[in-house]
Design an enzyme around this catalytic site. Structure first.
Site, PDB file in Angstrom:
ATOM      1  N   ASP A  63       0.924  -1.072   0.012  1.00  0.00           N
ATOM      2  CA  ASP A  63       0.078  -0.189  -0.009  1.00  0.00           C
ATOM      3  C   ASP A  63       0.926   1.310   0.016  1.00  0.00           C
ATOM      4  O   ASP A  63       2.058   1.235   0.182  1.00  0.00           O
ATOM      5  CB  ASP A  63      -1.107   0.069   1.172  1.00  0.00           C
ATOM      6  N   ASN A 118      -7.281  -1.580  14.310  1.00  0.00           N
ATOM      7  CA  ASN A 118      -8.745  -2.008  14.133  1.00  0.00           C
ATOM      8  C   ASN A 118      -8.889  -3.159  13.494  1.00  0.00           C
ATOM      9  O   ASN A 118     -10.192  -3.588  12.824  1.00  0.00           O
ATOM     10  CB  ASN A 118      -9.284  -0.724  13.450  1.00  0.00           C
ATOM     11  N   HIS A 152      -7.243  -3.832  10.577  1.00  0.00           N
ATOM     12  CA  HIS A 152      -6.907  -3.581   8.989  1.00  0.00           C
ATOM     13  C   HIS A 152      -5.764  -4.288   8.508  1.00  0.00           C
ATOM     14  O   HIS A 152      -4.792  -4.495   9.346  1.00  0.00           O
ATOM     15  CB  HIS A 152      -6.932  -2.264   8.509  1.00  0.00           C
ATOM     16  N   GLU A 191      -9.577  -1.335   5.416  1.00  0.00           N
ATOM     17  CA  GLU A 191     -10.465  -1.265   6.620  1.00  0.00           C
ATOM     18  C   GLU A 191     -11.655  -1.999   6.926  1.00  0.00           C
ATOM     19  O   GLU A 191     -12.272  -2.465   6.026  1.00  0.00           O
ATOM     20  CB  GLU A 191     -10.500   0.161   6.579  1.00  0.00           C
TER      21      GLU A 191
HETATM   22  C1  GLP Z   1      -0.615   0.964   8.570  1.00  0.00           C
HETATM   23  C2  GLP Z   1      -0.215   0.019   7.374  1.00  0.00           C
HETATM   24  C3  GLP Z   1      -0.281  -1.448   7.758  1.00  0.00           C
HETATM   25  C4  GLP Z   1       0.362  -1.753   9.121  1.00  0.00           C
HETATM   26  C5  GLP Z   1      -0.406  -0.888   9.963  1.00  0.00           C
HETATM   27  C6  GLP Z   1       0.188  -1.374  11.482  1.00  0.00           C
HETATM   28  O1  GLP Z   1      -1.685   1.459   8.573  1.00  0.00           O
HETATM   29  N1  GLP Z   1      -1.084   0.335   6.331  1.00  0.00           N
HETATM   30  O2  GLP Z   1       0.056  -2.215   6.625  1.00  0.00           O
HETATM   31  O3  GLP Z   1       0.469  -3.120   9.046  1.00  0.00           O
HETATM   32  O4  GLP Z   1      -0.398   0.278   9.779  1.00  0.00           O
HETATM   33  O5  GLP Z   1       1.429  -0.588  11.611  1.00  0.00           O
HETATM   34  P1  GLP Z   1       2.365  -0.819  12.924  1.00  0.00           P
HETATM   35  O6  GLP Z   1       3.205  -2.062  12.531  1.00  0.00           O
HETATM   36  O7  GLP Z   1       3.081   0.253  13.016  1.00  0.00           O
HETATM   37  O8  GLP Z   1       1.291  -0.943  13.987  1.00  0.00           O
END
Ligand code: GLP
Length: 238
Positions: A67, A134, A136, A141
């Site tokens: 993404d 959440n 995702h 989402e």
């Molecule tokens: C972001 C990314 C995800 C990631 C998530 C968790 O929003 N788009 O791919 O897994 O956050 O991030 P973190 O590893 O900082 O908790």
């Protein structure tokens, strides 16, 4: 679903790195799906070390990122493009790497071309995922319906808030993103999810309760035939 429990973040990162070393030894021209966020940083560090020590080689491998914010300039310090080159892609030797283009004038077409490139490469062998608080994955989402292909999507308020820590006060934070969809995710041959830290505990409980929750996108992954979670003690809360 296979769950590998680790003592801490470092053990989680090392265990994940071993996965990549093994895969690249078996299949040097693997196609890797890569993720951002704070969770995979330790893994990327270990992989860079392994590369510098000559233990792993990416010269025949390709990568596709899950993404990217939209819109965002590639060289914006918080773009996933910058993150990937600073932490991983700029330090190893992939034959080719693609990240959805947050600068694309026509985002729909960008998504179509991105999916074509994944198919042309033969599909993703190993897709790395984190999980949002959440539930995702990528930027899929919680929703009552999920999009299959790479697509432009609006971010949930809770995601904008969770990611605001990376943006300076008053700085314009993207409210949308380009993300692989569930079709891309399920078409990946193997999926590896890393989960670390106490902030993920509530969502981990819902992920691991042996049910599919339509409001927890990650829980759908238990239907994938080759889905592994590497999780640390803090996230498990035991
Ligand atoms: C972001 C990314 C995800 C990631 C998530 C968790 O929003 N788009 O791919 O897994 O956050 O991030 P973190 O590893 O900082 O908790």
């Amino acid at each position: 679903m296979i769950i590998i429990r680790c003592e801490d973040y470092d053990e989680m990162s090392c265990t994940a790195a071993e996965y990549y070393v093994e895969l690249l030894q078996k299949k040097p021209n693997s196609v890797l799906g890569l993720a951002t966020g704070s969770t995979p940083l330790g893994l990327y560090e270990k992989l860079v070390e392994a590369y510098e020590d000559g233990v792993i080689d990416f010269s025949q491998a390709r990568s596709f990122n899950l993404d990217e914010y939209y819109p965002i300039e590639k060289n914006h310090p918080q773009s996933y493009h910058s993150y990937m080159y600073e932490n991983f892609l700029g330090k190893v030797n992939f034959q080719e790497s693609q990240i959805p283009n947050g600068e694309a004038a026509d985002p729909e077409n960008e998504c179509i071309e991105f999916d074509k490139a994944i198919n042309l490469a033969g599909g993703i062998d190993l897709l790395l995922l984190g999980i949002g608080t959440n539930g995702h994955i990528g930027f899929n989402e919680p929703s009552i319906s999920y999009t299959l292909a790479t697509h432009l999507t609006e971010l949930a308020e809770s995601t904008i808030e969770a990611n605001s820590r990376f943006f300076a006060d008053g700085e314009l934070q993207p409210r949308a993103a380009l993300t692989m969809g569930f079709g891309n995710i399920f078409a990946s041959k193997s999926i590896l999810m890393l989960i670390s830290g106490a902030s993920k505990r509530p969502i981990v409980q819902r992920l691991l309760d042996d049910k599919i929750h339509t409001d927890v996108p990650a829980s759908l992954l238990s239907l994938h035939p080759d889905f592994t979670i590497i999780i640390d003690r803090e996230a498990l809360g035991d």
